[in-house]
Design a protein around this motif. Sequence first.
Motif, PDB file in Angstrom:
ATOM      1  N   ASP A  86       7.825   2.629  11.306  1.00  0.00           N
ATOM      2  CA  ASP A  86       6.274   1.874  11.163  1.00  0.00           C
ATOM      3  C   ASP A  86       6.105   1.173  12.172  1.00  0.00           C
ATOM      4  N   GLU A  87       5.137   1.385  13.240  1.00  0.00           N
ATOM      5  CA  GLU A  87       4.745   0.324  14.244  1.00  0.00           C
ATOM      6  C   GLU A  87       5.842  -0.405  14.624  1.00  0.00           C
ATOM      7  N   THR A 126       1.229   3.330   6.443  1.00  0.00           N
ATOM      8  CA  THR A 126       2.453   2.829   6.066  1.00  0.00           C
ATOM      9  C   THR A 126       2.641   3.209   4.513  1.00  0.00           C
TER      10      THR A 126
END
Lengths: 263, 360
Positions: free
Chosen positions: B158-159, B43
Amino acid sequence: MKGSRLGPTIVILVAAAYFLLPLMATFEFSLSMIRGVWSFEAYRVVFADPEFRHTFTFSVVAAVAAILLGALLVVPTAYWVRLRFPRLRSVVEFITLLPLVIPPIVLVFGYIRMYNSSSLVPLTATAGGTNVLLVLGYVTLSLPYMYRAVDTGMGAIDIRTLTEAGESLGASRGRILATVILPNVRAAVLSGAFLTFAIVIGEFVLASLLNRPAFGPYLALIGTNRAYEPSALAMIAFAVTWACMVLMQSLGARPAHKARQRR
Amino acid sequence: MSFVEIEGVGKSFGPNAVLKDFNLTIAKGEFISLLGPSGCGKTTMLRIIAGFESATTGRVRIGGEDVTRLPPNKRHIGMVFQAYALFPNLSVFDNVAFGLKVAGQGKAEIARRVMELLELIKLPDLAHRYPYQLSGGQQQRVALARALAPSPRVLLLDEPLSALDAKIRVSLREEIRSLQRELGITTIFVTHDQEEALSMSDRIVVMNAGCAEQIGTPFEIYNHPRSRFVASFVGTLNALDGVAVGEGVAAIDGQTVAVPGLAASPSAEQFTLALRPESVSLSPRPEATNRLNGTIEDVSFLGSVVRIRLRIGGSTLLFDTFNNPASPPPPRGANATVHFAPGDLQVLESGPVVLPEAAE
Ligand SMILES: Nc1ncnc2c1ncn2[C@@H]1O[C@H](COP(=O)(O)OP(=O)(O)OP(=O)(O)O)[C@@H](O)[C@H]1O
Ligand SMILES: [Mg+2]
């Protein structure tokens, strides 16, 4: 079983009586201006008094100004603190709580010392300047309520991620604050606004010591000189305050589109 | 031609070095995954590319322009967040239109572009809904459309799928990938799910403790992991304790197996052998000359695949067989022999000697 129910019931009844009896007595008294009959004569007299209209309007305008200024001060501050300086949150919260600890009388004497006609910023030299000072004082008085309401509202949305989402789409911080953050804390700002309104409408100390024609000093004046009208005025002030509370409740109860936001 | 260049990026939060000398170049239109365990800095790396975090050292270039010091709203990147982060006060239409309005486009132009994107994500009928009226999968698709609307130079995710349930996750990842191909947009995808990374990416960056441990295509990463960390993180890996007994021969629980490239060792040295589940089978094959005997400890029926756990002395071996309606899987507690090719055994770096060609 019976006993465990009885206790709370008694407590509620006593509390209700403590609260309602004076209210009912005041209301009843306000209706009895004309001997022998119940009438709204006291209310008619109050509404007919031009002083009432002047002072009430003055206080409403002052309240609206204090609300706008307060929101303008508090919303960006709360946003900025939560976004960039989360560790300062408790410090800022403490500062905003100070007006609850420091009596308004201290505040107003401080103001008069700081802004008297021979000071650098002679606000009290003119009526307009004193009005500005009064509104600033009201902003200070309402700060604890405004800040708490707005800060709690911001706690309910993920302002950091929303800000980052806005920034990745090219928006500036100011634009994000106006188009994303503010609409989502609208209910919180409004509830802070109504609390401010309720405080300002009946406020006495600041208005009286700055010698402004506000509703609070008028209430006090009537209270010492008349019999029935003060009760009517008290009922009116009470009704205004409660209208604010009801509005606050109904606005607060409507979730600002966040029920299923996360998880 | 490299479009995104990340050069020696390092990041420290106080004394805590989160990224160390991270280097990566990404071609235009490429789909890159950052894969690694929790806390390895994925991240953080993505946020440095987006501009939400500033790099302590190194630089980031996008399309030849140095953006290291550029604020995020000037970078022309699109970002999709794990928690969707749709603007709750705006309708789907206005969410998607947000970036276009900021860019100052005309009303008609915005309406056309928004509808085009809603068609792309197959939600044209939901334009006037609010985010709270959408399912998680729908919200994430809207978030994708919102990020893509202003035609960003790079798409960062991000995910984006980890808050969704398994079925939607699989269908949405296919959708994201086909949309990405269609638009040809350079994409960086952060995930800790190796299956996601393997199935979607052109290339994968396996990260460990702030470093890019290995960069390669899914095929390379899976079949030729360069380190023990990569091998164990990507895919299910069986680690078997072995003892070198001669040149190219090792013993596992007293049973000898051929290990190509293993040098003879003077003392009986302990080391670890890696074996992928899919290279093992219960039935003999001509090239599978290695065999091991063990006791079946567990059998899980997963539908098309049956996953079996075999105990061989001190080690366990997990492997998959295809479901065969004609023959039920072996019962628990039974003895079984498994077969695999010598080339499927890999000596992990802690072992005695690994010839460099062994993996190729
Ligand atoms: N703002 C911050 N201040 C201090 N430390 C931070 C900050 N942000 C991240 N870290 C630390 O940096 C490390 C890497 O965090 P990062 O969020 O990049 O991990 P990640 O790979 O995305 O993990 P996950 O898969 O759990 O999301 C973590 O150890 C984290 O504690
Ligand atoms: Mg992360």
